[in-house]
Design a protein around this motif. Structure first.
Motif, short mmCIF file in Angstrom:
data_model
loop_
_atom_site.label_atom_id
_atom_site.label_comp_id
_atom_site.label_asym_id
_atom_site.label_seq_id
_atom_site.Cartn_x
_atom_site.Cartn_y
_atom_site.Cartn_z
N PHE A 88 0.93 -1.12 0.06
CA PHE A 88 -0.04 0.00 0.06
C PHE A 88 0.72 1.28 -0.13
O PHE A 88 2.22 1.25 0.08
CB PHE A 88 -0.94 -0.08 1.12
N SER A 89 0.21 2.37 -0.34
CA SER A 89 1.02 3.51 -0.22
C SER A 89 1.34 3.91 1.32
O SER A 89 0.43 3.94 1.92
CB SER A 89 0.24 4.65 -0.98
N GLU A 92 -0.55 7.40 2.73
CA GLU A 92 -1.96 7.63 2.85
C GLU A 92 -2.27 7.03 4.04
O GLU A 92 -1.68 6.14 4.75
CB GLU A 92 -2.53 6.63 1.55
N ILE A 97 -6.74 4.11 2.63
CA ILE A 97 -6.54 2.83 1.92
C ILE A 97 -7.37 1.88 1.56
O ILE A 97 -7.62 1.25 0.87
CB ILE A 97 -5.06 2.21 2.73
N GLN A 100 -10.31 3.14 -0.38
CA GLN A 100 -10.03 3.35 -1.92
C GLN A 100 -10.06 1.79 -2.62
O GLN A 100 -10.55 1.62 -3.73
CB GLN A 100 -8.31 3.58 -2.13
N GLN A 101 -9.69 0.87 -1.68
CA GLN A 101 -9.72 -0.44 -2.36
C GLN A 101 -11.24 -1.13 -2.77
O GLN A 101 -11.63 -1.63 -3.58
CB GLN A 101 -9.35 -1.49 -1.23
N ARG A 148 -7.76 -4.52 4.27
CA ARG A 148 -8.04 -4.12 2.79
C ARG A 148 -8.67 -5.25 1.93
O ARG A 148 -9.44 -5.19 1.06
CB ARG A 148 -6.83 -3.49 2.32
N THR B 10 -12.60 6.78 -7.74
CA THR B 10 -11.56 6.58 -6.94
C THR B 10 -10.09 7.07 -7.02
O THR B 10 -9.38 7.36 -6.25
CB THR B 10 -11.66 5.16 -6.60
N ARG B 14 -7.63 10.03 -5.63
CA ARG B 14 -6.41 9.59 -5.16
C ARG B 14 -5.25 10.46 -5.72
O ARG B 14 -4.39 10.86 -4.98
CB ARG B 14 -6.17 8.23 -5.42
N ARG B 21 -1.92 17.25 -1.74
CA ARG B 21 -1.16 17.16 -0.47
C ARG B 21 0.22 17.32 -0.58
O ARG B 21 0.87 17.80 0.04
CB ARG B 21 -1.25 15.51 -0.31
N GLN B 88 5.98 1.01 -5.57
CA GLN B 88 5.80 0.52 -4.29
C GLN B 88 4.96 -0.66 -4.19
O GLN B 88 4.44 -1.04 -3.40
CB GLN B 88 4.91 1.61 -3.64
N ASN B 90 2.04 -0.75 -4.98
CA ASN B 90 0.41 -0.68 -4.98
C ASN B 90 -0.53 -0.45 -6.29
O ASN B 90 -1.60 -0.41 -6.19
CB ASN B 90 0.08 0.77 -3.79
N GLU B 93 -3.17 -3.07 -6.16
CA GLU B 93 -4.33 -2.86 -5.62
C GLU B 93 -5.36 -2.92 -6.42
O GLU B 93 -6.53 -3.41 -6.24
CB GLU B 93 -4.44 -1.55 -4.74
#
Lengths: 301, 255
Positions: A88-89, A92, A97, A100-101, A148, B10, B14, B21, B88, B90, B93
């Motif tokens: 995961f990031s 965040e 997390i 978002q999933q 998640r 989503t 993000r 950010r 990373q 991710n 996901e």
């Protein structure tokens, strides 16, 4: 119905490495299934193919009857995956997390928030929901990955070494959580290096080695194959001469420790009586190694 | 379809959240760089030069500088965001979920567009400190700004898909995009070039983007605005298709 059905699955990487050499296995709905094997045996490749992170070379995979070659999207909706590595990031927040999933599965914000709250509470992360992931401890990160993986309520949960690096207390807590999930009807596939974990949790176990399934049986059947078991006995005086006993061998480790390797069929009561006749009093006893570990080592060595 | 839209929202949310950010990294540096361009090229050097096509030099270069920041930031945002998501891991996901490939592409590209247009807007505001910039056609200006950021965000995504290490994400911007942008008529009108160099310049697609965008502000153009728009739409379709193909094949993201 089978939650997962794999037929003659093969994977050959571009490097020429044959990671899977025709794996066939079925996981029944509601089962807690263990996929064990040494490092590099093909466990993670198998999970990668089921979850679309690895492209198969050949073979067929169906998830609750849905062929991944026909409708992978529908199959993916049924699967929740908890990978081995944190993916995961880290910048965040915990709740972002997880929510978002849910969003990636097409679940709206309200429902995602409710589901996220449910699992973050159950896994003891609710208080940390506004913390960025990089500030979590290793155990919390593992639990975050489980939350998640569950947020879209999958029928099949795949856990790749979920308790690696987690302390004993937390690991036992996670076992309780996973057992509850399974009791509620969720099919779970677990890969682990902790054979104690597999023995406690899994109802059925497959052992994979060099890209092949070398054993696939219920835990009960598997444990029946264990013909010898070694016990460590804490005794008052192990230096006394012990006469031989049929189907049992004794080894004095030190003055107060004795190892007894007992072949299946021999009664433990007879062993105690035998030791008693030689004036050896047993204070306590334990199994030297995990039973499943003995079978596993015998198969993969 | 509704599920796909939720997925798209989503990813876009993000990506956009990430930009705002870390605004000190994403929005401030390009604005400072462009401010320096306005000061050095517009005020110091521009005051020594006669105007171009009836406009002050500062007014002539301002649309080019805004477009340069849109191009650079749209590209950089997508390439760096996609690569770091891959780095990373991710990205997994999204890959394990039923998110369609077109949603993944549009989601990442939306981040590039938001950053490109945000920086473009901020640079436009800064330019007003130095010059009273006319706005000939808001429709043409907006179309060129949006389509250019969309095209370069798509190009950045392709770079991100192929990138294997951090060095790989700066090669194309440094050796391809920056030279083409500088030679794309930001600081001069190609009508001032000799015929041979005009012909060479016309092979640079960025020149059509800058020229069309400038037309939206000043109402003057060296090239056909419709050719510029057609080219942008063509590039958008081609680059989008390439992205979809690469994701479908799993290049750089699946083993």
């Amino acid at each position: 119905m089978n939650a997962l059905s794999i037929k003659d699955l093969r994977k050959r990487y571009n490097s020429g490495l044959e990671a899977l050499n025709g794996i066939t296995l079925d996981v029944k709905e509601g089962e807690f299934f263990g996929l064990l094997g040494p490092n590099g045996a093909g466990k993670t490749t198998t999970i990668g193919i089921i979850t679309s992170l690895v492209t198969k070379t050949d073979g067929k995979v169906t998830v609750f009857g849905i062929d991944i070659d026909v409708d992978f999207s529908a199959a993916k909706r049924m699967i929740g995956v908890v990978p081995q590595e944190f993916n995961f990031s880290i910048f965040e927040k915990v709740e972002d997390i997880v929510c978002q999933q849910a969003g990636y599965y097409g679940i709206g914000r309200d429902q995602a928030a409710a589901s996220s709250e449910k699992y973050l509470r159950q896994l003891g992360l609710w208080e940390k929901r506004r913390t960025t992931a990089r500030e979590l401890s290793g155990g919390m990160k593992r639990r975050l990955m489980i939350a998640r993986g569950l947020v879209h309520e999958p029928r099949l949960l795949i856990l790749d070494e979920p308790t690696a690096g987690v302390d004993v207390e937390l690991r036992r807590g996670m076992w309780d959580f996973l057992e509850k999930l399974n009791r509620k009807g969720r099919t779970i596939i677990l890969t682990t290096h902790y054979l104690e974990e597999a023995e406690r949790l899994c109802s059925r176990i497959a052992i994979i080695s060099d890209g092949r399934i070398i054993e696939n049986a219920s835990k009960r059947e598997l444990l029946k194959k264990l013909d010898k078991e070694t016990f460590v006995l804490d005794v008052r005086d192990s230096n006394r001469e012990i006469a031989p006993l049929e189907k049992v061998s004794f080894l004095a480790v030190d003055e107060t420790t004795l190892e007894a390797t007992i072949t299946k069929g021999q009664s433990l009561n007879l062993v105690f009586e035998h030791l008693g006749r030689h004036g050896i009093e047993v204070d306590s006893m334990r199994s030297k190694t995990n039973r499943l570990e003995e079978i596993f080592m015998g198969m993969v060595e | 379809m509704q599920e796909s839209l939720i997925c798209l929202y989503t990813i876009a949310r993000r990506e956009t959240t990430r930009i705002f950010r870390i605004w000190v990294q994403t929005l401030v540096p390009p604005v400072i760089t462009m401010t320096l361009y306005f000061i050095v090229f517009g005020t110091f050097i521009g005051s020594q030069l006669s105007g171009i096509n009836g406009f002050e030099y500062m007014a002539f270069i301002a649309p080019g500088l805004i477009m340069m920041s849109i191009i650079t930031n749209s590209y950089t945002n997508t390439v760096s965001s996609f690569f770091s998501t891959k780095f990373q891991k991710n990205i997994e996901e999204m890959l394990v979920s039923p998110t369609p490939n077109w949603v993944i592409v549009l989601g990442f590209v939306s981040g590039g567009v938001v950053r490109g247009l945000s920086v473009g807007f901020l640079v436009s505001m800064v330019s007003l400190i130095f010059i009273r910039l006319p706005l000939y056609s808001i429709v043409i200006t907006s179309l060129f700004a949006f389509l250019t950021s969309f095209v370069f965000a798509l190009a950045g995504m392709i770079n991100g898909i192929f990138a294997k290490k951090f060095d790989d994400i700066s090669i194309i911007p440094t050796f391809v995009i920056t030279p083409l942008t500088y030679l794309g008529g930001v600081f001069y009108s190609i009508s001032l070039l000799p015929d041979f160099w005009q012909m060479i310049s016309k092979a640079n697609p960025i020149i059509y983007m800058i020229d069309g965008f400038r037309y939206g502000f000043l109402g003057i153009a060296d090239m056909s605005v419709m050719t510029g728009l057609g080219m942008l739409i063509f590039f958008a379709v081609v680059l989008f298709s390439i992205n979809i193909y690469l994701l479908k094949k799993g290049i750089g993201i699946r083993t």
